[in-house]
Design an enzyme around this catalytic site. Structure first.
Site, PDB file in Angstrom:
ATOM      1  N   ASN A 150       0.527  -1.095   0.108  1.00 33.23           N
ATOM      2  CA  ASN A 150       0.261  -0.029  -0.252  1.00 33.23           C
ATOM      3  C   ASN A 150       0.703   1.305   0.292  1.00 33.23           C
ATOM      4  O   ASN A 150       0.372   2.236  -0.719  1.00 33.23           O
ATOM      5  CB  ASN A 150      -0.607   0.032   1.389  1.00 33.23           C
ATOM      6  CG  ASN A 150      -0.331   0.124   2.006  1.00 33.23           C
ATOM      7  OD1 ASN A 150       0.997  -1.098   2.558  1.00 33.23           O
ATOM      8  ND2 ASN A 150      -1.263   0.208   3.167  1.00 33.23           N
ATOM      9  N   GLU A 248       3.201  -5.216  12.826  1.00 34.89           N
ATOM     10  CA  GLU A 248       2.421  -4.205  12.287  1.00 34.89           C
ATOM     11  C   GLU A 248       1.039  -4.976  11.161  1.00 34.89           C
ATOM     12  O   GLU A 248       1.676  -5.031  10.211  1.00 34.89           O
ATOM     13  CB  GLU A 248       2.734  -3.412  11.649  1.00 34.89           C
ATOM     14  CG  GLU A 248       4.152  -2.729  12.061  1.00 34.89           C
ATOM     15  CD  GLU A 248       3.490  -1.495  13.142  1.00 34.89           C
ATOM     16  OE1 GLU A 248       2.874  -1.094  13.406  1.00 34.89           O
ATOM     17  OE2 GLU A 248       4.499  -1.532  14.688  1.00 34.89           O
ATOM     18  N   CYS A 282      -3.352   1.190   6.534  1.00 36.53           N
ATOM     19  CA  CYS A 282      -3.641   0.588   7.802  1.00 36.53           C
ATOM     20  C   CYS A 282      -4.570   1.427   8.736  1.00 36.53           C
ATOM     21  O   CYS A 282      -5.211   0.775   9.286  1.00 36.53           O
ATOM     22  CB  CYS A 282      -2.630  -0.568   8.247  1.00 36.53           C
ATOM     23  SG  CYS A 282      -1.203   0.830   8.489  1.00 36.53           S
ATOM     24  N   GLU A 460       7.232   0.487  16.190  1.00 36.83           N
ATOM     25  CA  GLU A 460       8.224   1.710  15.560  1.00 36.83           C
ATOM     26  C   GLU A 460       8.355   2.464  15.675  1.00 36.83           C
ATOM     27  O   GLU A 460       7.487   3.215  16.492  1.00 36.83           O
ATOM     28  CB  GLU A 460       8.338   0.456  13.908  1.00 36.83           C
ATOM     29  CG  GLU A 460       7.922  -0.798  13.593  1.00 36.83           C
ATOM     30  CD  GLU A 460       7.568  -0.561  12.275  1.00 36.83           C
ATOM     31  OE1 GLU A 460       6.613  -0.223  11.252  1.00 36.83           O
ATOM     32  OE2 GLU A 460       8.427  -1.457  10.754  1.00 36.83           O
TER      33      GLU A 460
HETATM   34  O1  TXE Z   1      -1.103  -8.777   2.125  1.00 42.83           O
HETATM   35  P1  TXE Z   1       0.264  -9.790   3.365  1.00 42.83           P
HETATM   36  P2  TXE Z   1      -1.502  -8.446   1.284  1.00 42.83           P
HETATM   37  C1  TXE Z   1      -3.899  -6.075   5.066  1.00 42.83           C
HETATM   38  C2  TXE Z   1      -5.324  -6.178   4.230  1.00 42.83           C
HETATM   39  C3  TXE Z   1      -5.101  -6.309   2.734  1.00 42.83           C
HETATM   40  C4  TXE Z   1      -4.446  -7.836   3.514  1.00 42.83           C
HETATM   41  C5  TXE Z   1      -3.400  -7.764   3.166  1.00 42.83           C
HETATM   42  O2  TXE Z   1      -6.359  -6.138   5.035  1.00 42.83           O
HETATM   43  O3  TXE Z   1      -6.070  -6.556   2.204  1.00 42.83           O
HETATM   44  O4  TXE Z   1      -3.703  -7.194   4.984  1.00 42.83           O
HETATM   45  O5  TXE Z   1      -2.501  -7.610   1.558  1.00 42.83           O
HETATM   46  C6  TXE Z   1       4.244 -11.138   2.386  1.00 42.83           C
HETATM   47  N1  TXE Z   1       5.700 -15.503   5.322  1.00 42.83           N
HETATM   48  N2  TXE Z   1      -2.811  -5.604   5.238  1.00 42.83           N
HETATM   49  O6  TXE Z   1      -1.807  -9.785  -0.043  1.00 42.83           O
HETATM   50  O7  TXE Z   1      -0.069 -11.475   2.338  1.00 42.83           O
HETATM   51  C7  TXE Z   1       4.010 -10.411   1.305  1.00 42.83           C
HETATM   52  O8  TXE Z   1       4.678 -11.058   0.546  1.00 42.83           O
HETATM   53  C8  TXE Z   1       6.291 -14.218   4.489  1.00 42.83           C
HETATM   54  C9  TXE Z   1      -2.823  -4.203   5.239  1.00 42.83           C
HETATM   55  O9  TXE Z   1      -0.262  -7.257   0.925  1.00 42.83           O
HETATM   56  O10 TXE Z   1       0.333 -10.213   4.042  1.00 42.83           O
HETATM   57  C10 TXE Z   1       4.314  -8.919   1.806  1.00 42.83           C
HETATM   58  O11 TXE Z   1       5.288  -8.836   1.148  1.00 42.83           O
HETATM   59  N3  TXE Z   1       6.119 -12.969   3.986  1.00 42.83           N
HETATM   60  C11 TXE Z   1      -0.973  -3.868   5.435  1.00 42.83           C
HETATM   61  C12 TXE Z   1       3.821  -9.318   2.765  1.00 42.83           C
HETATM   62  O12 TXE Z   1       4.566 -10.294   3.377  1.00 42.83           O
HETATM   63  C13 TXE Z   1       5.014 -13.627   3.823  1.00 42.83           C
HETATM   64  C14 TXE Z   1      -0.886  -3.648   4.831  1.00 42.83           C
HETATM   65  C15 TXE Z   1       2.543  -8.592   3.364  1.00 42.83           C
HETATM   66  O13 TXE Z   1       2.043  -9.137   3.300  1.00 42.83           O
HETATM   67  C16 TXE Z   1       4.253 -14.607   3.580  1.00 42.83           C
HETATM   68  C17 TXE Z   1      -0.627  -4.114   3.483  1.00 42.83           C
HETATM   69  C18 TXE Z   1       4.225 -15.452   4.439  1.00 42.83           C
HETATM   70  N4  TXE Z   1       3.774 -16.534   4.788  1.00 42.83           N
HETATM   71  C19 TXE Z   1      -2.276  -4.913   3.768  1.00 42.83           C
HETATM   72  N5  TXE Z   1       2.880 -14.801   3.274  1.00 42.83           N
HETATM   73  C20 TXE Z   1      -1.141  -2.475   6.816  1.00 42.83           C
HETATM   74  N6  TXE Z   1      -1.393  -2.864   8.234  1.00 42.83           N
HETATM   75  O14 TXE Z   1       0.094  -1.545   6.768  1.00 42.83           O
HETATM   76  C21 TXE Z   1       2.672 -13.130   2.493  1.00 42.83           C
HETATM   77  N7  TXE Z   1       4.303 -12.420   2.651  1.00 42.83           N
END
Ligand code: TXE
Length: 479
Positions: A150, A248, A282, A460
């Protein structure tokens, strides 16, 4: 443009020889390939980081600071190029990437370049025992940083900068959905004179590359921002290896509006806190609770303002709302609007996918306001992470507090009031890591940043981040 990993100070193709498509959300077209790195790629990144650690951890604070500030300056000098790349990769308006994302990425390096020169540890004189204790704050070694799509470069650097400032070497993975600016960062680091191996950037899917980082037995800590379910999974993998974890995670933040607030400022800010970055922050206030006295007025004024927001191509200067980050995400957000309707929500505006002329396959959605009857519906309880907010009225302070806290998340809350007693009562009682009063997203990088409940673990920002990336060791000397 095809992306490569940045390992040991040079760009290189992945050993995995596996690639994923990189889409432009504004038109739905694949415009490049991203490596899907495997455990071997992570292993060579680890070797590079581990070899660099001996010298980097002993590099003077002045020298580390100088290099971090140099990275910051180079990012500023390349603002236009980075902002455009971020906008194309993510779908966010170019104006936002230019005014917020890239300047903040530069600030992250400058801030921690300065902060490390002021970071001190404690000493305790054991009076009467003829002993003195002091604490060393030593870097952890090789650490992993994993960030979401994001705010791509903004959140990526928010982790990397304190990690390297504190003397660690890093293996970092940006989101596979938005890898471009992280890719470009490598070249800036080389130009700034960051020694090879201090920062290694590996690209790929969470389930392959991310998982390989988390599973690596010698990576000492994981700093992660992303979804709550992913955070829980990472904790399960990392905990048995006793890795330090900073998580986070998601948010579903209340925006509580009282009749005694400064109405115009509130209204303008609420449009922003609802829809900035297409609602994909977020910290967005997606549950709006309004004191009954002004509810009808607010509803009319807010909807009128939201209708004026222009959905358009991210590079168009008149665009307020760009494209959502990906097709699956657009579909997820749209499905929540449908669920909200099925559960009795009333759509006051938006709710439809729109086409932008000339870019018919882009991922566009009208900013959407839904009036709900209660806080227990799915749209109020689950993180949608898109341009969708709900509104509902309340009558008493007690009711507003109950509604705000009745959620599994606890990242941030916004309160609009000019009553001091109420401000203090809400500040003490809201179950969140951050409370904004009469403002939203006003950031001071020295403050602790993070969430309560299922929004995360750890903080953080400022010295909290430097504490996370160091191991305290107490030395007791008897004299
Ligand atoms: O997040 P992911 P995504 C929330 C928001 C969104 C949802 C999914 O609700 O719809 O999360 O978004 C890595 N081991 N937020 O799909 O999947 C992945 O490659 C290690 C809130 O982007 O959690 C990416 O680099 N890493 C948030 C990162 O984790 C893994 C902002 C985030 O991906 C992994 C964005 C694994 N098993 C989305 N699986 C906020 N709070 O700021 C995935 N990743």
């Amino acid at each position: 443009m095809n992306i490569q990993n940045y390992i040991n100070g040079v760009y290189r193709l992945p050993l995995s020889n596996d690639y994923i498509d990189n889409y432009n959300p504004a038109n739905g077209i694949v415009y490049g390939k991203t490596p899907n790195s495997n455990t071997e790629d992570v292993a060579i990144a680890f070797e590079a980081a581990n070899s660099a650690f001996k010298s980097w951890s002993k590099t003077t604070l002045e020298e580390r600071s100088r290099i971090l500030i140099k990275i910051s300056e180079l990012l500023e000098a390349n603002l236009e190029r980075f902002a455009k790349a971020e906008s194309i990769d993510n779908g966010k308006p170019l104006s936002l990437a230019t005014s917020i994302d890239i300047p903040r990425a530069a600030s992250n390096f400058r801030f921690f370049g300065n902060a490390i020169t002021q970071f001190a540890s404690e000493s305790h004189e054991s009076v009467g025992l003829n002993a003195v204790n002091f604490t060393l704050r030593q870097p952890l070694g090789v650490v992993g940083c994993i960030s979401p799509w994001n705010l791509p470069l903004y959140l990526f650097t928010w982790k990397i900068a304190p990690a390297i400032a504190a003397g660690n070497c890093v293996i970092a993975k940006p989101s596979e959905v938005t890898p471009m600016t992280a890719y470009l960062l490598g070249e800036i680091c080389t130009k700034a004179g960051l020694p090879k191996g201090v920062l290694n950037i590996v690209h790929g899917l969470g389930t392959t590359t991310g998982q390989a980082i988390v599973e690596h037995p010698n990576i000492k800590a994981i700093s992660f921002t992303g979804g709550t379910a992913t955070g829980a999974h990472i904790a399960r993998v990392a905990a048995p290896m006793f890795k330090k974890l900073s998580l986070e995670l998601g948010g579903k933040n209340p925006n509580i509006i009282f009749a005694d607030c400064d109405y115009d400022t509130m209204l303008e800010t609420t449009v922003r806190s609802s829809f900035a970055n297409q609602g994909q922050i977020c910290l967005c206030g997606s549950r709006i609770f309004v004191e009954e006295k002004i509810y009808e007025k607010f509803k009319k004024d807010f909807v009128q303002k939201v209708k004026q927001l222009k959905v358009g191509h991210p590079l168009d200067v008149s665009t307020n709302i760009g494209a959502l980050v990906s097709k699956p995400h657009l579909e997820k957000v749209a499905s929540y609007i449908k669920i909200a309707e099925d559960e009795g929500g009333r759509i006051l505006c938006g709710g439809i996918e729109v086409t932008v002329k000339g870019f018919e396959n882009g991922y566009y959605l009208q900013p959407t306001v839904i009036e709900v009857q209660n806080n227990s519906c799915s749209i109020n309880q689950e993180e949608v992470f898109g341009p969708v907010v709900t509104i509902m009225p309340f009558t008493t302070d007690k009711e507003a507090l109950r509604l705000a806290n009745d959620i599994k998340y606890g990242l941030s809350a916004t309160l609009w009031t000019n009553n001091l007693n109420r401000t203090m009562q809400f500040s003490q009682t809201l179950q969140t890591g951050i409370v904004w009063v009469n403002t939203w997203m006003l950031r001071d990088l020295r403050t602790p940043f993070g969430g309560a409940k299922e929004s995360g673990v750890g903080r953080e920002g400022g010295f909290e981040a430097l504490r996370f990336f160091t191991e305290p060791k107490n030395i007791c000397i008897k004299y």
